[in-house]
Scaffold this motif. Structure first.
Motif, PDB file in Angstrom:
ATOM      1  N   THR A  64     -16.415  41.377   4.693  1.00  0.00           N
ATOM      2  CA  THR A  64     -17.538  41.039   5.574  1.00  0.00           C
ATOM      3  C   THR A  64     -18.606  40.246   4.833  1.00  0.00           C
ATOM      4  N   SER A  65     -18.793  40.533   3.549  1.00  0.00           N
ATOM      5  CA  SER A  65     -19.732  39.737   2.751  1.00  0.00           C
ATOM      6  C   SER A  65     -19.255  38.296   2.642  1.00  0.00           C
ATOM      7  N   PHE A  66     -17.963  38.112   2.394  1.00  0.00           N
ATOM      8  CA  PHE A  66     -17.356  36.783   2.336  1.00  0.00           C
ATOM      9  C   PHE A  66     -17.608  36.019   3.638  1.00  0.00           C
ATOM     10  N   ASN A  67     -17.416  36.683   4.771  1.00  0.00           N
ATOM     11  CA  ASN A  67     -17.577  36.018   6.065  1.00  0.00           C
ATOM     12  C   ASN A  67     -19.015  35.596   6.338  1.00  0.00           C
ATOM     13  N   ASN A  68     -19.960  36.258   5.699  1.00  0.00           N
ATOM     14  CA  ASN A  68     -21.374  35.959   5.936  1.00  0.00           C
ATOM     15  C   ASN A  68     -21.932  34.931   4.961  1.00  0.00           C
ATOM     16  N   GLU A  69     -21.099  34.427   4.071  1.00  0.00           N
ATOM     17  CA  GLU A  69     -21.535  33.407   3.113  1.00  0.00           C
ATOM     18  C   GLU A  69     -21.207  32.016   3.644  1.00  0.00           C
ATOM     19  N   PRO A  70     -21.959  30.994   3.233  1.00  0.00           N
ATOM     20  CA  PRO A  70     -21.626  29.622   3.651  1.00  0.00           C
ATOM     21  C   PRO A  70     -20.269  29.217   3.074  1.00  0.00           C
ATOM     22  N   ALA A  71     -19.474  28.537   3.874  1.00  0.00           N
ATOM     23  CA  ALA A  71     -18.169  28.076   3.410  1.00  0.00           C
ATOM     24  C   ALA A  71     -18.314  26.743   2.688  1.00  0.00           C
ATOM     25  N   PRO A  72     -17.639  26.568   1.564  1.00  0.00           N
ATOM     26  CA  PRO A  72     -17.682  25.259   0.896  1.00  0.00           C
ATOM     27  C   PRO A  72     -16.918  24.220   1.693  1.00  0.00           C
ATOM     28  N   VAL A  73     -17.218  22.959   1.439  1.00  0.00           N
ATOM     29  CA  VAL A  73     -16.430  21.879   2.007  1.00  0.00           C
ATOM     30  C   VAL A  73     -15.199  21.686   1.121  1.00  0.00           C
ATOM     31  N   THR A  74     -14.018  21.835   1.712  1.00  0.00           N
ATOM     32  CA  THR A  74     -12.785  21.637   0.962  1.00  0.00           C
ATOM     33  C   THR A  74     -12.033  20.453   1.555  1.00  0.00           C
ATOM     34  N   LEU A  75     -11.475  19.643   0.686  1.00  0.00           N
ATOM     35  CA  LEU A  75     -10.781  18.428   1.090  1.00  0.00           C
ATOM     36  C   LEU A  75      -9.306  18.521   0.721  1.00  0.00           C
ATOM     37  N   ARG A  76      -8.461  17.962   1.573  1.00  0.00           N
ATOM     38  CA  ARG A  76      -7.062  17.754   1.199  1.00  0.00           C
ATOM     39  C   ARG A  76      -6.878  16.277   0.917  1.00  0.00           C
ATOM     40  N   VAL A  77      -6.393  15.996  -0.267  1.00  0.00           N
ATOM     41  CA  VAL A  77      -6.171  14.612  -0.667  1.00  0.00           C
ATOM     42  C   VAL A  77      -4.963  14.062   0.080  1.00  0.00           C
ATOM     43  N   ASN A  78      -5.123  12.911   0.707  1.00  0.00           N
ATOM     44  CA  ASN A  78      -4.020  12.267   1.420  1.00  0.00           C
ATOM     45  C   ASN A  78      -3.209  11.456   0.420  1.00  0.00           C
ATOM     46  N   THR A  79      -2.106  12.030  -0.048  1.00  0.00           N
ATOM     47  CA  THR A  79      -1.312  11.390  -1.097  1.00  0.00           C
ATOM     48  C   THR A  79      -0.517  10.192  -0.590  1.00  0.00           C
ATOM     49  N   ILE A  80      -0.541   9.937   0.708  1.00  0.00           N
ATOM     50  CA  ILE A  80       0.054   8.701   1.220  1.00  0.00           C
ATOM     51  C   ILE A  80      -0.777   7.496   0.787  1.00  0.00           C
ATOM     52  N   LYS A  81      -2.086   7.709   0.649  1.00  0.00           N
ATOM     53  CA  LYS A  81      -2.992   6.600   0.352  1.00  0.00           C
ATOM     54  C   LYS A  81      -3.618   6.646  -1.031  1.00  0.00           C
ATOM     55  N   THR A  82      -3.675   7.835  -1.665  1.00  0.00           N
ATOM     56  CA  THR A  82      -4.382   7.937  -2.937  1.00  0.00           C
ATOM     57  C   THR A  82      -3.833   9.118  -3.723  1.00  0.00           C
ATOM     58  N   SER A  83      -4.458   9.410  -4.839  1.00  0.00           N
ATOM     59  CA  SER A  83      -4.080  10.554  -5.671  1.00  0.00           C
ATOM     60  C   SER A  83      -5.301  11.428  -5.899  1.00  0.00           C
ATOM     61  N   VAL A  84      -5.076  12.629  -6.380  1.00  0.00           N
ATOM     62  CA  VAL A  84      -6.194  13.543  -6.676  1.00  0.00           C
ATOM     63  C   VAL A  84      -7.137  12.890  -7.674  1.00  0.00           C
ATOM     64  N   GLU A  85      -6.580  12.307  -8.731  1.00  0.00           N
ATOM     65  CA  GLU A  85      -7.405  11.711  -9.783  1.00  0.00           C
ATOM     66  C   GLU A  85      -8.194  10.513  -9.265  1.00  0.00           C
ATOM     67  N   ALA A  86      -7.531   9.649  -8.495  1.00  0.00           N
ATOM     68  CA  ALA A  86      -8.213   8.455  -7.985  1.00  0.00           C
ATOM     69  C   ALA A  86      -9.320   8.836  -7.014  1.00  0.00           C
ATOM     70  N   LEU A  87      -9.058   9.786  -6.127  1.00  0.00           N
ATOM     71  CA  LEU A  87     -10.084  10.185  -5.163  1.00  0.00           C
ATOM     72  C   LEU A  87     -11.250  10.869  -5.857  1.00  0.00           C
ATOM     73  N   THR A  88     -10.965  11.676  -6.856  1.00  0.00           N
ATOM     74  CA  THR A  88     -12.039  12.325  -7.611  1.00  0.00           C
ATOM     75  C   THR A  88     -12.974  11.281  -8.216  1.00  0.00           C
ATOM     76  N   ALA A  89     -12.406  10.222  -8.774  1.00  0.00           N
ATOM     77  CA  ALA A  89     -13.217   9.155  -9.363  1.00  0.00           C
ATOM     78  C   ALA A  89     -14.003   8.398  -8.303  1.00  0.00           C
TER      79      ALA A  89
END
Length: 337
Positions: A64-89
């Motif tokens: 319940t504490s977890f549910n009451n905290e703000p959720a971070p923004v999480t991204l899924r890298v689209n590997t059709i167009k880029t890579s984790v490293e390239a998008l991070t940069a």
């Protein structure tokens, strides 16, 4: 059972205190524990009572504490167009700092800045998607050249992830029912550059217009959503336990229809964003008990072993994993190579 209003606020000094006492699965004062979890933690009593009974007070308290905290923004890298490293940069050059996800190699967690406010947001390089949801898509584990059906595909994040995992080679049929959802699905996939996907409109609860030709079929079933209260807090006051039987009946119909189009030796993946057994393992057990020619299979590939339960099913738990509560089971159709 949906549509209840929020309860009126109570003065802070009237809120039930956190129970104390020896460590045990359930505190001695169960009534006090339920009052604390439901009123002070602002959760429906019926739901926290279930969590308390299954996991104990300390886990329910952390959940319940977890549910009451703000959720971070999480991204899924689209590997059709880029890579984790390239998008991070690219994000860093625009003042957006990210860190790798804990569980998925294609996840980035935003630590500073807003990627959705940058010029990258419209280029299909990433989608905002919960990390647990990304893990479900990875369970599909389709290989380049295979045929995949995503039976409840909108808004399209999991479909795009599956296409990326296949290097966008093969055939994915992405289906949904409502016209607005189908349109959203088509926009998402076009923006991600998914050339292997065909979008169709159909009612996946009914007999599907396909032969058993799919190597992978994903049923990401409509559900109560009670596993995602951190990201969608209104759900806690919309849904009641009386909603679960009808949801489970729909889920069973979806799974039964999907099972018929899996090729022998292929996989059927069933998933929800619910924490409740009626929507999860009970739906799978209903299919198997009805004589469907399938057996549970432990997920292949890189599924984190810590998240796989004793029956080989993915089960993420907020208090244990720091993720929303998702469930997924992989079923292999008998026969085939």
């Amino acid at each position: 059972g949906c549509g209840r209003g929020l309860p009126p606020p109570r003065p802070l000094d009237e809120l039930p205190a956190r129970p104390t006492g020896p460590s045990a699965p359930v505190p001695i004062d169960r009534k006090q524990a339920l009052a604390y979890l439901s009123i002070t933690r602002s959760h429906p009593r019926w739901l926290v009572e279930r969590w308390l009974d299954r996991y104990g007070f300390e886990a329910a308290d952390r959940w319940t504490s977890f549910n009451n905290e703000p959720a971070p923004v999480t991204l899924r890298v689209n590997t059709i167009k880029t890579s984790v490293e390239a998008l991070t940069a690219l994000l860093a050059a625009r003042g957006v700092m990210v860190a790798p996800g804990r569980w998925s190699s294609r996840t980035l967690v935003v630590q500073q800045g807003n990627p959705l406010a940058t010029d990258l947001a419209g280029q299909g390089l990433f989608l905002a998607q919960d990390e647990a949801s990304q893990l479900v898509a990875e369970l599909v584990a389709a290989r380049p050249g295979q045929r995949v059906l995503d039976a409840c595909a909108a808004p399209g994040g999991k479909t795009a992830a599956i296409a990326g995992g296949m290097a966008d080679r093969g055939l994915i049929v992405a289906a949904d029912l409502r016209p607005a959802r189908v349109a959203l699905l088509a926009r998402t996939l076009a923006g991600c550059g998914c050339r292997s996907v065909r979008v169709v409109r159909l009612d996946a609860r009914r007999t599907l217009p396909f032969a058993p030709v799919f190597d992978r079929v994903l049923v990401d079933a409509p559900c109560s959503g009670v596993g995602t209260l951190r990201r969608d807090p209104d759900i806690r006051w919309r849904c009641t336990p009386g909603d679960l039987p009808a949801l489970a009946a729909t889920q069973a119909a979806l799974l039964r229809a999907a099972a018929a189009v899996v090729v022998p030796g292929g996989r059927l993946i069933y998933a929800t964003c619910s924490s409740e057994p009626e929507e999860n393992e009970a739906v799978v057990e209903r299919l198997l008990a009805g004589g469907a020619p399938f057996a549970r299979e432990r997920p292949a590939g890189n599924a984190p072993s810590q998240l796989i339960d004793g029956q080989g099913q993915l089960r993420t738990l907020p208090h244990r994993d720091g993720l929303e509560a998702f469930f997924a089971a992989v079923l292999r159709r008998n026969g085939g190579a």
